[in-house]
Write a protein that holds these residues in place. Structure first.
Motif, short mmCIF file in Angstrom:
data_model
loop_
_atom_site.label_atom_id
_atom_site.label_comp_id
_atom_site.label_asym_id
_atom_site.label_seq_id
_atom_site.Cartn_x
_atom_site.Cartn_y
_atom_site.Cartn_z
N LEU A 123 0.83 -1.21 0.00
CA LEU A 123 0.00 0.00 0.00
C LEU A 123 0.86 1.26 0.00
CD1 LEU A 123 -2.72 -1.04 2.61
CD2 LEU A 123 -3.08 -0.72 0.16
N LEU A 124 1.89 1.26 0.81
CA LEU A 124 2.78 2.43 0.90
C LEU A 124 3.53 2.68 -0.41
CD1 LEU A 124 4.20 1.88 4.50
CD2 LEU A 124 2.75 3.78 3.76
N SER A 125 3.71 1.63 -1.20
CA SER A 125 4.40 1.79 -2.49
C SER A 125 3.42 1.97 -3.65
CB SER A 125 5.32 0.59 -2.76
OG SER A 125 4.57 -0.62 -2.77
N CYS A 126 2.18 2.36 -3.31
CA CYS A 126 1.18 2.78 -4.32
C CYS A 126 0.74 1.66 -5.25
CB CYS A 126 1.70 3.96 -5.14
SG CYS A 126 2.38 5.32 -4.19
N GLN A 127 0.69 0.42 -4.76
CA GLN A 127 0.37 -0.70 -5.65
C GLN A 127 -1.11 -1.00 -5.76
OE1 GLN A 127 2.87 -4.21 -5.50
NE2 GLN A 127 4.46 -3.08 -4.40
N GLY A 128 -1.97 -0.35 -4.96
CA GLY A 128 -3.40 -0.62 -5.09
C GLY A 128 -4.17 -0.30 -3.83
N ILE A 129 -5.32 -0.97 -3.69
CA ILE A 129 -6.22 -0.75 -2.56
C ILE A 129 -6.45 -2.05 -1.80
CG2 ILE A 129 -8.30 -1.15 -3.97
CD1 ILE A 129 -9.68 0.99 -2.20
N SER A 130 -6.70 -1.93 -0.50
CA SER A 130 -6.97 -3.12 0.29
C SER A 130 -7.95 -2.79 1.40
CB SER A 130 -5.68 -3.67 0.90
OG SER A 130 -5.94 -4.88 1.60
N MET A 131 -8.63 -3.83 1.90
CA MET A 131 -9.37 -3.73 3.15
C MET A 131 -8.43 -4.27 4.23
SD MET A 131 -12.52 -2.52 2.79
CE MET A 131 -13.48 -3.16 4.16
N ILE A 132 -8.19 -3.46 5.25
CA ILE A 132 -7.18 -3.85 6.24
C ILE A 132 -7.63 -3.45 7.64
CG2 ILE A 132 -5.87 -1.69 6.07
CD1 ILE A 132 -3.31 -3.49 6.18
N ARG A 133 -7.08 -4.13 8.63
CA ARG A 133 -7.44 -3.86 10.02
C ARG A 133 -7.02 -2.46 10.44
NH1 ARG A 133 -5.22 -9.08 10.30
NH2 ARG A 133 -3.42 -8.46 11.55
N TYR A 134 -7.96 -1.75 11.03
CA TYR A 134 -7.71 -0.36 11.43
C TYR A 134 -6.55 -0.26 12.41
CZ TYR A 134 -8.45 4.32 13.32
OH TYR A 134 -8.27 5.62 13.71
N SER A 135 -6.41 -1.23 13.31
CA SER A 135 -5.36 -1.17 14.33
C SER A 135 -3.96 -1.13 13.74
CB SER A 135 -5.48 -2.37 15.28
OG SER A 135 -5.25 -3.59 14.59
N LEU A 136 -3.82 -1.62 12.51
CA LEU A 136 -2.50 -1.69 11.89
C LEU A 136 -2.15 -0.44 11.09
CD1 LEU A 136 -2.49 -5.38 10.58
CD2 LEU A 136 -1.63 -4.50 12.76
N VAL A 137 -3.15 0.39 10.77
CA VAL A 137 -2.88 1.52 9.87
C VAL A 137 -3.27 2.88 10.43
CG1 VAL A 137 -3.04 0.12 7.76
CG2 VAL A 137 -5.11 1.17 8.70
N TYR A 138 -3.86 2.93 11.63
CA TYR A 138 -4.36 4.22 12.10
C TYR A 138 -3.23 5.25 12.28
CZ TYR A 138 -3.01 3.19 16.99
OH TYR A 138 -2.33 2.91 18.15
N GLU A 139 -2.05 4.80 12.68
CA GLU A 139 -0.94 5.74 12.83
C GLU A 139 -0.45 6.25 11.48
OE1 GLU A 139 1.35 4.42 16.84
OE2 GLU A 139 1.29 2.91 15.28
N LEU A 140 -0.50 5.39 10.47
CA LEU A 140 -0.11 5.81 9.12
C LEU A 140 -1.13 6.78 8.54
CD1 LEU A 140 1.10 2.36 7.73
CD2 LEU A 140 2.52 4.27 8.44
N ILE A 141 -2.40 6.60 8.89
CA ILE A 141 -3.44 7.55 8.47
C ILE A 141 -3.21 8.90 9.14
CG2 ILE A 141 -5.91 8.06 8.56
CD1 ILE A 141 -6.45 5.04 8.39
N GLN A 142 -2.90 8.87 10.45
CA GLN A 142 -2.65 10.11 11.18
C GLN A 142 -1.48 10.89 10.59
OE1 GLN A 142 -2.08 8.66 15.17
NE2 GLN A 142 -4.28 8.37 15.56
N LYS A 143 -0.49 10.17 10.07
CA LYS A 143 0.69 10.81 9.48
C LYS A 143 0.46 11.23 8.03
CE LYS A 143 3.83 8.11 12.39
NZ LYS A 143 4.85 7.02 12.41
N GLY A 144 -0.69 10.84 7.45
CA GLY A 144 -0.98 11.19 6.07
C GLY A 144 -0.32 10.28 5.05
N GLN A 145 0.26 9.17 5.50
CA GLN A 145 0.95 8.26 4.57
C GLN A 145 -0.03 7.36 3.83
OE1 GLN A 145 3.96 7.27 7.95
NE2 GLN A 145 5.03 6.80 6.05
N LEU A 146 -1.18 7.09 4.44
CA LEU A 146 -2.24 6.30 3.81
C LEU A 146 -3.57 7.00 4.07
CD1 LEU A 146 -1.21 2.65 4.83
CD2 LEU A 146 -0.93 3.70 2.58
#
Length: 321
Positions: A231-254
């Motif tokens: 996901l971080l390398s712009c390869q597409g979209i996924s449904m993923i567990r919020y607990s694993l990505v919320y910090e990346l969302i807060q940082k604007g990376q995803l």
């Protein structure tokens, strides 16, 4: 079936030590009894079974084929008894905590916080990240953090926190000035091949209005850590567990391009044999961890509030893929 009458436990205990040592004298020394007492217990056992278990020679004893066969089972039985008693009455390693968990949960969330726990308690932690379900048999495992439905035969499970899944992609893949759903239909799918994810994508396609359109080719992975890197390398979209990505969302990376989520059929549980939950080190870790995961729950609440309550449930809780 007729109930089998077992020989006296005391005789089986004497037999175990004699078979281990191949010496009645050595067995007697181990059990702090006389050699004659060991001989009598073995004789009692042989009479009870009506089978000769040892060949007696002048300076040694040797197991008969029947004795070798019985010894295998007697040794296993006493090992299990000793393990059960040991687990109930004592923690063999009070200053070492061995934890098994998913590599994704370990690397994306847990490891970064363990230093805080160890600063509070002088406990050495051995972390064992694995996709396989860890066994508590024949190893020093104290506690497992599992992602499942909380039903584990012979083990006690305690809910740690509930999980939600949301659509996630890199912000560069979405033009906020254009219709979102038509953009999502063109993105490749990065799919977790876990059992709870199989039916997600047909329903997701139906939601964005491209049910009969073939979406771009998929990349399938078995570990969410690899999925996040894709996901971080712009390869597409996924449904993923919020607990694993919320910090990346807060940082604007995803980003989550659509305000929808799935209430997961699988959640995180603390799992161990029931006696382990009485260990002081696990009680301390459990209290600390439950306090830490409040951050995930608070973040989810705040994130939904920021979208002004627009989030909708894509799949019902009782959905069965």
């Amino acid at each position: 079936m007729k109930n089998l009458r077992l020989p006296p436990l005391k005789s089986l205990h004497a037999f175990r030590h004699a078979a281990q040592c191949l010496s009645f004298k050595a067995a007697a020394e181990q059990l702090n009894v006389t050699q004659a007492a060991i001989s009598q217990q073995i004789k009692t056992l042989e009479q009870s079974l009506e089978i000769e278990l040892f060949e007696r020679h002048t300076r040694q004893v040797v197991l008969t084929s029947e004795g070798e066969y019985l010894f295998t089972y007697v040794e296993q039985a006493f090992n299990l008894l000793e393990q059960g008693v040991r687990e109930i009455i004592e923690d063999p390693h009070p200053n070492k905590l061995v934890i098994s968990t998913l590599p994704s949960f370990a690397s994306r969330w847990l490891v970064a916080r363990l230093g805080k726990f160890q600063a509070e308690d002088d406990i050495n932690i051995q972390l064992s990240p694995s996709l396989a379900v860890a066994s508590f048999q024949d190893q020093d495992l104290d506690l497992s953090i599992r992602f499942g439905q909380g039903r584990y035969e012979g083990l006690k499970s305690e809910l740690l926190f509930e999980e939600c899944l949301i659509p996630i992609c890199h912000p560069s893949l979405i033009d906020a000035t254009q219709p979102i759903k038509s953009q999502l239909a063109k993105l490749p799918i990065i799919a977790d091949n876990g059992p709870d994810m199989e039916a997600i994508w047909p329903l997701f396609q139906e939601h964005i209005g491209c049910k009969d359109v073939k979406m771009p080719s998929r990349l399938q992975v078995s570990d969410s850590t690899v999925l996040i890197e894709a996901l971080l390398s712009c390869q597409g979209i996924s449904m993923i567990r919020y607990s694993l990505v919320y910090e990346l969302i807060q940082k604007g990376q995803l980003i989550s391009p659509l305000p929808l989520y799935m209430k997961s059929r699988y959640n995180f549980f603390l799992v161990a044999p029931a006696p382990h939950f009485k260990y002081d080190k696990i009680s301390k870790f459990r209290r600390w961890l439950k306090n830490e995961v409040k951050e995930i729950q608070q973040s989810w609440k705040q994130y939904c509030e920021q979208t002004e309550g627009q989030y909708e449930v894509l799949f019902k809780e009782d959905h069965n893929p």
